[in-house]
Structures are given as structure tokens and as C-alpha cells.
Design an enzyme around this catalytic site. Structure first.
Site, PDB file in Angstrom:
ATOM      1  N   CYS A  55     -64.500  36.725 -50.039  1.00 19.07           N
ATOM      2  CA  CYS A  55     -63.389  37.223 -50.839  1.00 19.07           C
ATOM      3  C   CYS A  55     -63.030  38.498 -50.053  1.00 19.07           C
ATOM      4  O   CYS A  55     -63.348  38.717 -49.038  1.00 19.07           O
ATOM      5  CB  CYS A  55     -63.865  37.118 -52.286  1.00 19.07           C
ATOM      6  N   ARG A 104     -65.890  37.746 -56.465  1.00 18.79           N
ATOM      7  CA  ARG A 104     -65.685  36.347 -56.569  1.00 18.79           C
ATOM      8  C   ARG A 104     -66.844  35.643 -55.506  1.00 18.79           C
ATOM      9  O   ARG A 104     -67.367  34.995 -55.912  1.00 18.79           O
ATOM     10  CB  ARG A 104     -64.267  35.937 -56.105  1.00 18.79           C
ATOM     11  N   ASP A 127     -58.544  36.756 -58.647  1.00 21.04           N
ATOM     12  CA  ASP A 127     -59.305  38.182 -58.400  1.00 21.04           C
ATOM     13  C   ASP A 127     -59.529  38.877 -59.763  1.00 21.04           C
ATOM     14  O   ASP A 127     -58.618  39.378 -60.105  1.00 21.04           O
ATOM     15  CB  ASP A 127     -58.836  39.094 -57.610  1.00 21.04           C
TER      16      ASP A 127
END
Length: 150
Positions: free
Chosen positions: A8, A14, A122
Site C-alpha cells: 500500500c 492496509r 485507505d
């Protein structure tokens, strides 16, 4: 399949959650596959995962022990068998830097796990609820990834 890298942007929300979840689920299913995570930036280099991600993940039995933020490196493209990005932006970053012979290793995390959604949102600037939603998406996709490996 011997190794999976999850990517990420900052490598604290994440991808670290996906690393913890996928590592746990693979181990539970008897797979001996190395799972790691990295970011496309080094903003959080050396940092532990976001405390919200840890709190929510640990409540469901996932360990974040030993996970520290790092930036994806050129060596990662050769080292890992599968490289899964959290979203299109991070996939584009990887695609631009990936040597041509390794491009087939790149995919998006959710579609790799059979989910219709393309991107893991996100949660960094949002509430705890966003982290819960991300964890649920990652759990579902992780189950799908493992089914593909079986």
C-alpha cells in the site's frame, strides 16, 4: 508459491493488516508461505502499524508482531512470487518500476481474492469504522487467495 508481498502507500494500515491476516490464515491452513508487506513511500519507515489497525486486528486474533514499515525495493520484484497492491495507484507505481519479466506477479489484493471491489480504501484519515471495514474486506479476500492456492 513460496512468498507473497502486500503493498500500500505508507505500509502502516492496509498492507500491514493484510500481512497479519494472510500470514495467520495461511498458517492455520497448513501453508508454509512467507508473507511480507511494504509501502510505495518511506514516510513511515521503521514504524509499527497504525494503532487502530493493531487494535482491531488483535481483537480478531491476528498478530502484528515484528511488522515494521518499509519501502518496496527493486529486489522485491524478483524475491516474491506474488505482489498484491491495495489499490490502482499503488499498482501503477509497482508496474512502472517492475522489470518486465516480473510483471505477471503483480495484481490487486481484492480481485486476487475473488472480490468484485477493486480497491481497499485507505482508512488512515478516517474513523475506527474504516479500519473495521478494511479488515473485513481483507479477511474475505484472504480466504479467496488461499482457495486459489489450494
Amino acid at each position: 508459491m513460496k512468498s507473497i508481498l502486500v503493498v500500500c502507500m505508507g505500509n502502516i494500515c492496509r498492507s500491514t493488516t493484510a500481512e497479519a491476516v494472510l500470514r495467520t490464515k495461511l498458517k492455520q491452513r497448513g501453508f508454509n508461505i512467507k508473507v511480507d508487506s511494504a509501502g510505495t513511500t518511506d514516510y513511515h519507515k521503521g514504524d509499527k502499524p497504525d494503532p487502530r489497525a493493531i487494535s482491531i486486528g488483535e481483537k480478531k486474533g491476528y498478530s502484528f508482531k515484528g511488522i515494521r514499515s518499509r519501502k518496496v525495493s527493486e529486489k522485491d520484484f524478483a524475491k516474491f512470487d506474488l505482489i498484491l497492491a491495495s489499490d490502482q495507484k499503488n499498482l501503477a507505481y509497482l508496474s512502472k518500476r517492475c522489470p518486465e519479466q516480473y510483471l505477471a506477479k503483480l495484481d490487486l489484493y481484492l480481485p486476487a481474492g475473488g472480490l468484485a471491489e477493486q480497491e481497499i480504501p485507505d482508512p488512515y484519515y478516517g474513523s475506527v469504522q474504516g479500519f473495521k471495514q478494511v479488515l473485513e474486506m481483507i479477511e474475505q479476500a484472504s480466504d479467496g487467495i488461499i482457495e486459489r492456492l489450494s
